[in-house]
Design an enzyme around this catalytic site. Structure first.
Site, PDB file in Angstrom:
ATOM      1  CB  SER A 163      42.880  40.485  45.282  1.00 11.14           C
ATOM      2  OG  SER A 163      42.360  39.709  44.028  1.00 11.14           O
ATOM      3  CG  ASP A 422      35.085  40.913  46.667  1.00  7.58           C
ATOM      4  OD1 ASP A 422      34.882  40.950  45.368  1.00  7.58           O
ATOM      5  OD2 ASP A 422      36.369  40.374  47.294  1.00  7.58           O
ATOM      6  CG  HIS A 449      38.437  42.779  45.374  1.00  7.70           C
ATOM      7  ND1 HIS A 449      38.255  41.345  45.725  1.00  7.70           N
ATOM      8  CD2 HIS A 449      39.423  42.781  44.691  1.00  7.70           C
ATOM      9  CE1 HIS A 449      39.149  40.653  45.371  1.00  7.70           C
ATOM     10  NE2 HIS A 449      40.138  41.381  44.691  1.00  7.70           N
TER      11      HIS A 449
END
Length: 518
Positions: A163, A422, A449
């Protein structure tokens, strides 16, 4: 170089990774400069000799081969570093096979790495919360670890991050290629964050809707109906608001449109977390969630008696309560400059500030392309919010200038992985860049994710297993190339080993325990 290093006792903490294995670590701190980019003895009001703060990092040298092993360095992101240690089991699994030193560095202003202690979130102290300062922290820490703490100045560093942490991994490779040999970039929406608008950041909530439609085509319709019914009730007046408050078991009845907007954001955020955390086994990373929470919450909605009850059934997968307790929607969800959520607690303040300065985050929901109520968050409203709360001016173009935007073709040695489940995936690199030096995109159709950075689990889909093997293959390639440049490897034999590994890659990796043979 004057060192500011300390190991905090011999703190052996025991953490678990996603497959349930125990991974012990030591905790240490390095006293970083609060401002890496000033050189005067006194900088700013009350500053003398550029004060420092304790940046925390976790590490294990259990498997480290000091003569041959690399450093695996996790670029910490928006939260306490233990959370990322616990949920990045992939790094721990492959470390013994590479003889790696594993280091997870905490990001400034998160966890315990607070530059001004309890005063860190005062407005005048937030100016040092920038990507540039955080990257300088990582760069200095790597330099100190290599040259002074472990005395391994020539050992290569492979970076990892998921991320925002994935963005930091790629940015570290861009900015400090002298320190970072290569990186695994998991679920990093760097195009969106750098305001590359032709990648359509407005699709975030539409993608969540599509994931729910994939679970069952009826579920987005139920969600739309539930929000429509809530809207109808609250527009009917106080009696309707009381009815909605009772239906959702709220501690305090909603009283006005501010409360209604908070309720909408609170409910929408539950779907965000379930889509991001749509893993094939139970986890506690985003929230305590069951296996495949999108499917599970969709099934619960299908069984509910009415659309409002269906909404409540879904959101309580995230906002779980002991019996007899109620929901405080202002405690469980914090409105902020990031429409996808800032979390709660001190970390929400830090991420809110970052979203107000260098970040460009997805727009709100519209109830046209997505199943959520219209919650607009335009560039104009962002500017007004940030000016009012922090007295800062949002610069959504700076990151594209500083960190290359979409012109990354001259970079090298980065694998970008994205899962199609995601909602962030459309903001990342989805196709390998032609004629580049290892700018590789890995698509994971059944991945949420950064699932690929988690530890192995028997429930893993084959595509995430293949993705992890791709990561291993490129890490080995980069390390081999590094050793060749240092004149320490036998190019022929190493090349043969790499070719053999690639040939047996798919067959060997389709089995659980795929890292036994590297």
């Amino acid at each position: 170089m004057k060192l500011h290093f300390a190991v905090i006792g011999v703190v052996f903490a025991i953490a678990t990774v996603s497959d349930g294995a125990f991974v012990p670590y030591k905790t240490a701190v390095f006293n970083q400069k609060i401002d890496h980019f000033v050189y005067s003895a006194a900088s700013g009001k009350g500053f003398k000799n550029n004060p420092r703060f304790p940046q925390r990092y976790l590490y294990t040298d259990k498997f480290f081969d000091k003569a041959k092993g690399p450093i695996f360095f996790y670029t910490g992101n928006e939260g306490p570093i233990e959370g990322f240690w616990n949920n990045t089991g992939f790094v721990h699994e492959i470390a013994p096979k590479f003889g790696a030193l594993v280091v997870f560095a905490e990001h400034r202003y998160y966890g315990q790495s607070l530059p001004f202690g309890n005063d860190s979130f005062k407005q005048e102290n937030l100016q040092y919360l920038t990507i540039e300062q955080a990257m300088a922290d990582f760069a200095v820490l790597i330099h100190v670890l290599r040259n002074y703490v472990f005395n391994i100045p020539d050992r290569p560093v492979i970076a990892f991050g998921g991320s925002y942490g994935g963005m930091l991994t790629q940015y570290m490779r861009f900015k400090y290629p002298n320190l970072i040999e290569g990186g695994i970039v998991g679920s990093a929406p760097f195009y969106w964050i750098a305001n590359i608008t032709d990648t359509h950041p407005e699709t975030f909530f539409a993608d969540i809707t599509n994931v729910y439609a994939g679970a069952n085509a009826k579920c987005p319709t139920i969600v739309r109906s539930g929000f429509a019914r809530v809207r109808s009730l609250v527009e009917s007046g106080q009696s309707g608001m009381q009815q909605v408050s009772k239906a959702f078991n709220l501690c305090k009845p909603i009283q006005n449109q501010t409360d209604v907007r908070q309720l909408y954001g609170w409910a929408r955020n539950a779907f965000v977390l379930m889509a991001m955390g749509d893993y094939p086994y139970p986890t506690e990373f985003m929230a305590p969630l069951p296996a495949w929470p999108v499917n599970a919450s969709c099934s619960a909605m299908l069984k509910a008696g009415d659309s409002v009850s269906a909404l409540k059934a879904a959101v309580e997968f995230v906002y779980q309560l002991p019996a007899g307790q109620c929901h405080d929607i202002y405690q469980e969800y914090v409105f902020c400059a990031d429409p996808t959520g800032c979390g709660t607690g001190p970390e929400s303040l830090a991420w809110d500030f970052q979203a107000c300065t260098e970040m460009h985050l997805p727009y709100g929901s519209d109830n046209v392309t997505d199943m959520f109520p219209p919650l607009a968050f335009t560039p104009e409203s962002l500017v007004a919010y940030c000016k009012d709360k922090y007295n800062v001016e949002t610069d959504v173009e700076w990151l594209g200038v500083l960190m290359w935007g979409d012109r990354i073709h001259t970079a090298s040695n980065l694998v970008f992985s994205n899962g199609d489940l995601d909602p962030w995936h459309n903001g990342g690199l989805l196709k390998s860049i032609p004629n580049s030096k290892d700018l590789v995109a890995v698509r994971i159709p059944n991945g949420a994710h950064h699932l690929d950075l988690r530890g192995s689990n028997p429930a893993d889909p084959p595509d995430v297993i293949r993705a992890r093997q791709t990561h291993v293959s490129y890490i080995k390639k980069w390390l081999t190339n590094y050793e060749n440049r240092q004149g320490r490897a036998n190019p022929a034999s190493v090349g043969e080993q790499h070719e053999l590994m690639e040939e047996r890659q798919l067959d060997s990796y389709l089995h659980y325990g795929q890292f036994d043979r590297l």
